[in-house]
Design an enzyme around this catalytic site. Structure first.
Site, mmCIF file in Angstrom:
data_model
loop_
_atom_site.group_PDB
_atom_site.id
_atom_site.type_symbol
_atom_site.label_atom_id
_atom_site.label_comp_id
_atom_site.label_asym_id
_atom_site.label_seq_id
_atom_site.Cartn_x
_atom_site.Cartn_y
_atom_site.Cartn_z
ATOM 1 N N SER A 23 88.167 123.384 92.091
ATOM 2 C CA SER A 23 89.333 122.971 92.876
ATOM 3 C C SER A 23 89.243 123.588 94.269
ATOM 4 O O SER A 23 88.156 123.978 94.697
ATOM 5 C CB SER A 23 90.625 123.385 92.152
ATOM 6 O OG SER A 23 91.737 122.754 92.745
ATOM 7 N N ASN A 24 90.353 123.672 94.982
ATOM 8 C CA ASN A 24 90.358 124.273 96.316
ATOM 9 C C ASN A 24 91.699 124.958 96.559
ATOM 10 O O ASN A 24 92.585 124.923 95.707
ATOM 11 C CB ASN A 24 90.048 123.208 97.374
ATOM 12 C CG ASN A 24 91.054 122.083 97.334
ATOM 13 O OD1 ASN A 24 92.238 122.285 97.594
ATOM 14 N ND2 ASN A 24 90.605 120.877 96.971
ATOM 15 N N ARG A 25 91.855 125.563 97.747
ATOM 16 C CA ARG A 25 93.017 126.412 98.018
ATOM 17 C C ARG A 25 94.234 125.667 98.557
ATOM 18 O O ARG A 25 95.153 126.284 99.083
ATOM 19 C CB ARG A 25 92.633 127.519 99.007
ATOM 20 C CG ARG A 25 91.633 128.489 98.465
ATOM 21 C CD ARG A 25 91.441 129.642 99.436
ATOM 22 N NE ARG A 25 90.286 130.441 99.092
ATOM 23 C CZ ARG A 25 90.281 131.375 98.143
ATOM 24 N NH1 ARG A 25 91.373 131.625 97.452
ATOM 25 N NH2 ARG A 25 89.185 132.061 97.895
ATOM 26 N N SER A 26 94.256 124.349 98.488
ATOM 27 C CA SER A 26 95.427 123.610 98.967
ATOM 28 C C SER A 26 96.661 124.016 98.154
ATOM 29 O O SER A 26 96.627 124.041 96.920
ATOM 30 C CB SER A 26 95.183 122.105 98.800
ATOM 31 O OG SER A 26 96.397 121.413 98.924
ATOM 32 N N ALA A 90 94.125 117.458 99.378
ATOM 33 C CA ALA A 90 92.786 118.020 99.558
ATOM 34 C C ALA A 90 91.968 117.599 98.335
ATOM 35 O O ALA A 90 91.945 118.295 97.313
ATOM 36 C CB ALA A 90 92.861 119.531 99.673
#
Ligand code: C5P
Length: 215
Positions: A23-26, A90
């Site tokens: 995943s990502n930091r959004s 994101a």
């Protein structure tokens, strides 16, 4: 003002096995404010498609998804009815080629995980864009930011690109403040660094002006 507003927000989560994911930091905070303010301004009914986040707006048609493929299906189900689409999510660029149905065992010192590209949802929406439909994207760039933004605007047939300059001073992801540029085919406007509610307000002002121009 609009018949249907479609907003995508948050990160996507790409499962690897039953307990692991990419995943990502959004945080989903900007998307939350976009939906919240659309409702507050009475701009029209909002469908809010979101990846995993704790920021869930009230008074919208909420569609919660995990992966990019689920987000794509949810967006495609509503896109034809929407006169404005804001893609603030994101989306993970890649997912694991394979989903491992059993938890991956710890083995050697190194393992290789093969990744495959996710569909570019916004690019697909751009290809199917109807006359009069407004399409808004986001971008996070660290180098050649304006050249890349213009390329993206054209390739994805966007009316507006909200450009985050990602740097040590402006992490953008996960921060409560953000410094962005509003990029249109006819020019770029720099906004001051401000809270994400302020960014959302500026984006709606810009969309209102684009909608006014379109007719
Ligand atoms: O090309 P790039 O990923 O920088 O473009 C960012 C924009 O495209 C964002 O609006 C994002 O929501 C969207 N996007 C998408 N599907 C992807 C990757 C990005 O819709 N797979």
């Amino acid at each position: 003002m609009f018949k249907r507003i479609l907003i995508a927000s948050g990160p996507t989560l790409e499962s690897i096995d039953p307990v692991r994911f990419l995943s990502n930091r959004s945080s989903g905070l900007t998307g939350f404010h976009l939906a919240d303010q659309a409702r507050e301004r009475g701009l029209g009914p909002v469908t809010f498609v979101t990846g995993p986040t704790s920021f869930l707006p009230q008074g919208v048609d909420l569609v919660q998804v995990e992966s990019a493929q689920e987000m794509r299906a949810a967006m495609n189900a509503v896109a034809a009815q929407a006169d404005v689409i804001v893609m603030a999510a994101a989306v993970s660029d890649y997912r694991s080629l394979k989903y491992y149905p059993e938890k991956l065992k710890k083995s050697g010192e190194r393992i290789v995980l093969e990744l495959v590209k996710n569909p570019d949802i916004l690019l697909e929406l751009g290809r199917r864009k109807r006359p009069g439909q407004l399409l808004v994207g986001f971008a996070a760039e660290t180098e050649d930011i304006f050249a890349n933004a213009q390329r993206k605007l054209e390739a994805k047939r966007l009316d507006l690109l909200v450009l985050n300059e990602v740097s040590a001073d402006n992490p953008a992801f996960g921060d409560v403040q953000n410094q962005v540029y509003l990029v249109r085919p006819d020019g770029v406007r720099r906004l001051e660094r401000m809270g994400k509610a302020g960014v959302a307000a500026a984006v709606w002002d810009e969309i209102a002006s684009l909608a006014g121009r379109a007719g």
